[in-house]
Design a protein around this motif. Structure first.
Motif, PDB file in Angstrom:
ATOM      1  N   GLN A  15       0.832  -1.204   0.000  1.00 18.93           N
ATOM      2  CA  GLN A  15       0.000   0.000   0.000  1.00 18.93           C
ATOM      3  C   GLN A  15       0.867   1.256   0.000  1.00 18.93           C
ATOM      4  OE1 GLN A  15      -2.834   0.028   3.217  1.00 18.93           O
ATOM      5  NE2 GLN A  15      -4.306  -1.248   2.101  1.00 18.93           N
ATOM      6  N   ILE A  16       1.955   1.212   0.760  1.00 17.36           N
ATOM      7  CA  ILE A  16       2.852   2.372   0.836  1.00 17.36           C
ATOM      8  C   ILE A  16       3.479   2.663  -0.532  1.00 17.36           C
ATOM      9  CG2 ILE A  16       5.019   3.234   1.822  1.00 17.36           C
ATOM     10  CD1 ILE A  16       4.293   1.703   4.390  1.00 17.36           C
ATOM     11  N   GLU A  17       3.931   1.596  -1.206  1.00 14.18           N
ATOM     12  CA  GLU A  17       4.549   1.770  -2.524  1.00 14.18           C
ATOM     13  C   GLU A  17       3.539   2.289  -3.548  1.00 14.18           C
ATOM     14  OE1 GLU A  17       7.999  -1.667  -2.603  1.00 14.18           O
ATOM     15  OE2 GLU A  17       5.894  -2.295  -2.668  1.00 14.18           O
ATOM     16  N   LEU A  18       2.315   1.793  -3.480  1.00 11.58           N
ATOM     17  CA  LEU A  18       1.290   2.267  -4.403  1.00 11.58           C
ATOM     18  C   LEU A  18       0.935   3.721  -4.112  1.00 11.58           C
ATOM     19  CD1 LEU A  18      -0.687   1.742  -6.698  1.00 11.58           C
ATOM     20  CD2 LEU A  18      -2.310   0.827  -5.020  1.00 11.58           C
ATOM     21  N   ALA A  19       0.877   4.058  -2.836  1.00  7.28           N
ATOM     22  CA  ALA A  19       0.576   5.443  -2.457  1.00  7.28           C
ATOM     23  C   ALA A  19       1.641   6.402  -2.989  1.00  7.28           C
ATOM     24  CB  ALA A  19       0.472   5.558  -0.938  1.00  7.28           C
ATOM     25  N   LYS A  20       2.913   6.014  -2.871  1.00  4.81           N
ATOM     26  CA  LYS A  20       3.999   6.854  -3.398  1.00  4.81           C
ATOM     27  C   LYS A  20       3.872   7.029  -4.899  1.00  4.81           C
ATOM     28  CE  LYS A  20       7.514   5.915   0.119  1.00  4.81           C
ATOM     29  NZ  LYS A  20       8.801   5.243   0.416  1.00  4.81           N
ATOM     30  N   LEU A  21       3.551   5.938  -5.577  1.00  2.78           N
ATOM     31  CA  LEU A  21       3.413   5.975  -7.032  1.00  2.78           C
ATOM     32  C   LEU A  21       2.281   6.918  -7.456  1.00  2.78           C
ATOM     33  CD1 LEU A  21       4.318   4.740  -9.795  1.00  2.78           C
ATOM     34  CD2 LEU A  21       2.590   2.992  -9.431  1.00  2.78           C
ATOM     35  N   LEU A  22       1.167   6.871  -6.712  1.00  5.31           N
ATOM     36  CA  LEU A  22       0.001   7.687  -7.059  1.00  5.31           C
ATOM     37  C   LEU A  22       0.043   9.087  -6.464  1.00  5.31           C
ATOM     38  CD1 LEU A  22      -2.863   5.043  -6.652  1.00  5.31           C
ATOM     39  CD2 LEU A  22      -1.706   5.756  -8.745  1.00  5.31           C
ATOM     40  N   GLY A  23       1.018   9.329  -5.594  1.00  5.82           N
ATOM     41  CA  GLY A  23       1.144  10.651  -4.992  1.00  5.82           C
ATOM     42  C   GLY A  23       0.083  10.949  -3.954  1.00  5.82           C
ATOM     43  N   CYS A  24      -0.279   9.921  -3.179  1.00  2.00           N
ATOM     44  CA  CYS A  24      -1.271  10.109  -2.120  1.00  2.00           C
ATOM     45  C   CYS A  24      -0.803   9.376  -0.865  1.00  2.00           C
ATOM     46  CB  CYS A  24      -2.646   9.610  -2.558  1.00  2.00           C
ATOM     47  SG  CYS A  24      -2.718   7.830  -2.902  1.00  2.00           S
ATOM     48  N   GLY A  25      -1.582   9.448   0.199  1.00  2.50           N
ATOM     49  CA  GLY A  25      -1.214   8.791   1.440  1.00  2.50           C
ATOM     50  C   GLY A  25      -1.656   7.333   1.463  1.00  2.50           C
ATOM     51  N   GLN A  41      -8.411  10.111 -13.010  1.00  6.48           N
ATOM     52  CA  GLN A  41      -7.899  10.018 -14.385  1.00  6.48           C
ATOM     53  C   GLN A  41      -6.370  10.061 -14.434  1.00  6.48           C
ATOM     54  OE1 GLN A  41      -9.640  12.875 -17.049  1.00  6.48           O
ATOM     55  NE2 GLN A  41      -8.655  12.024 -18.844  1.00  6.48           N
ATOM     56  N   ASP A  42      -5.768  10.963 -13.643  1.00  2.00           N
ATOM     57  CA  ASP A  42      -4.303  11.061 -13.666  1.00  2.00           C
ATOM     58  C   ASP A  42      -3.664   9.838 -13.004  1.00  2.00           C
ATOM     59  OD1 ASP A  42      -5.300  11.854 -11.186  1.00  2.00           O
ATOM     60  OD2 ASP A  42      -3.637  13.215 -10.792  1.00  2.00           O
ATOM     61  N   GLN A  43      -4.325   9.273 -11.989  1.00  2.00           N
ATOM     62  CA  GLN A  43      -3.811   8.061 -11.354  1.00  2.00           C
ATOM     63  C   GLN A  43      -3.889   6.870 -12.294  1.00  2.00           C
ATOM     64  OE1 GLN A  43      -6.291   7.932  -7.842  1.00  2.00           O
ATOM     65  NE2 GLN A  43      -4.797   9.052  -6.615  1.00  2.00           N
ATOM     66  N   LYS A  45      -3.710   7.025 -15.469  1.00  5.63           N
ATOM     67  CA  LYS A  45      -2.645   7.236 -16.466  1.00  5.63           C
ATOM     68  C   LYS A  45      -1.292   6.786 -15.914  1.00  5.63           C
ATOM     69  CE  LYS A  45      -0.864  10.797 -19.574  1.00  5.63           C
ATOM     70  NZ  LYS A  45      -0.946  12.221 -19.971  1.00  5.63           N
ATOM     71  N   ILE A  46      -1.027   7.082 -14.650  1.00  4.20           N
ATOM     72  CA  ILE A  46       0.228   6.667 -14.008  1.00  4.20           C
ATOM     73  C   ILE A  46       0.325   5.143 -13.973  1.00  4.20           C
ATOM     74  CG2 ILE A  46       1.458   6.577 -11.789  1.00  4.20           C
ATOM     75  CD1 ILE A  46       0.351   9.446 -11.276  1.00  4.20           C
ATOM     76  N   LEU A  47      -0.760   4.490 -13.564  1.00  5.37           N
ATOM     77  CA  LEU A  47      -0.767   3.026 -13.471  1.00  5.37           C
ATOM     78  C   LEU A  47      -0.570   2.380 -14.833  1.00  5.37           C
ATOM     79  CD1 LEU A  47      -3.699   2.492 -10.929  1.00  5.37           C
ATOM     80  CD2 LEU A  47      -1.259   2.197 -10.496  1.00  5.37           C
ATOM     81  N   ARG A  48      -1.230   2.920 -15.849  1.00  5.49           N
ATOM     82  CA  ARG A  48      -1.095   2.369 -17.197  1.00  5.49           C
ATOM     83  C   ARG A  48       0.319   2.570 -17.734  1.00  5.49           C
ATOM     84  NH1 ARG A  48      -5.892   0.760 -19.125  1.00  5.49           N
ATOM     85  NH2 ARG A  48      -7.708   1.480 -17.970  1.00  5.49           N
ATOM     86  N   GLY A  49       0.916   3.725 -17.428  1.00  2.00           N
ATOM     87  CA  GLY A  49       2.281   3.992 -17.876  1.00  2.00           C
ATOM     88  C   GLY A  49       3.293   3.069 -17.216  1.00  2.00           C
ATOM     89  N   LYS A  50       3.022   2.688 -15.976  1.00  2.00           N
ATOM     90  CA  LYS A  50       3.944   1.844 -15.215  1.00  2.00           C
ATOM     91  C   LYS A  50       3.741   0.353 -15.499  1.00  2.00           C
ATOM     92  CE  LYS A  50       6.699   0.917 -11.581  1.00  2.00           C
ATOM     93  NZ  LYS A  50       8.114   1.258 -11.517  1.00  2.00           N
ATOM     94  N   PHE A  51       2.461  -0.090 -15.595  1.00  2.00           N
ATOM     95  CA  PHE A  51       2.176  -1.520 -15.656  1.00  2.00           C
ATOM     96  C   PHE A  51       1.548  -1.980 -16.978  1.00  2.00           C
ATOM     97  CE2 PHE A  51       1.974  -0.269 -11.160  1.00  2.00           C
ATOM     98  CZ  PHE A  51       2.974  -1.088 -10.649  1.00  2.00           C
ATOM     99  N   GLY A  52       1.096  -1.044 -17.815  1.00  2.00           N
ATOM    100  CA  GLY A  52       0.489  -1.409 -19.098  1.00  2.00           C
ATOM    101  C   GLY A  52      -1.018  -1.563 -19.006  1.00  2.00           C
TER     102      GLY A  52
END
Length: 202
Positions: A15-25, A41-43, A45-52
């Motif tokens: 959860q901590i790693e995902l929070a850092k990736l998404l820029g939230c707590g 929407q921006d989250q 986009k981040i997930l798709r850019g990282k994991f496809g």
């Protein structure tokens, strides 16, 4: 709804790693997991850019259409199949398109197919709910709407070993042979998120 917990387990992050990736707590991630809340929407986009796209789409769960809010999306006209989707997808003609309810999360447009080449998965007259792919990732083997200078095709697409100049397009119905599409003629790929025929969701 997006299944955060199952997604995290597959990709092996906390959860901590995902929070850092998404820029939230971390508490935000915990809440999203409990409520199965979709990414912003921006989250997304981040997930798709990282994991496809393929992994991300896998964890969007579509509920029965009677129990979810359905969005209206433009139904691209049949004439678009004979030409290109580029003008429609860029918004040039969207104001003239009829809108229909989509039972599929994340679809940008719908298009109706004709013919039996994609049966039994997609029957003649089925509506396909599609989203334009904007990244470099191509989900080989999946059903795609391929926009070309010569018209629009709905096929399962595959790479051709030894060349990047062509891709192979295959019908689901075995009576139709595969054919090649020259990559230089492709204007865009549209991922098929789902389909429906009359009142039945595919």
């Amino acid at each position: 709804m997006f299944q955060y917990k199952a997604f995290r387990k597959e990709v092996g992050i906390s959860q901590i790693e995902l929070a850092k990736l998404l820029g939230c707590g971390q508490s935000n991630v915990s809440t999203m997991e409990k409520l199965s809340k979709d990414p912003e929407q921006d989250q997304d986009k981040i997930l798709r850019g990282k994991f496809g796209d393929e992994i991300i789409d896998k964890y969007y769960i579509v509920e029965e259409s009677s129990t979810i809010d359905q969005d209206y999306i433009p139904l691209l006209p049949v004439e678009a199949m004979a030409g290109t989707l580029q003008g429609f997808s860029e918004g040039v003609e969207l104001v003239n398109c009829r809108k229909i309810k989509s039972p599929v999360k994340g679809a940008d447009w719908a298009i109706q197919i004709s013919g039996d080449s994609m049966e039994p998965d997609y029957r003649n007259g089925s509506y396909l709910y599609i989203r334009k792919m904007r990244g470099a990732f191509i989900p080989w083997g999946h059903t795609m709407v391929v926009d070309t200078y010569d018209g629009v095709v709905v096929k399962n697409i595959f790479p051709i070993e030894g060349t990047e100049d062509y891709i192979e397009a295959r019908s689901i119905n075995p009576k139709y042979p595969p054919f090649k599409i020259e990559t230089s003629s492709i204007l865009g790929f549209y991922r098929v998120l789902g389909g429906s025929f009359i009142n039945s969701t595919i």
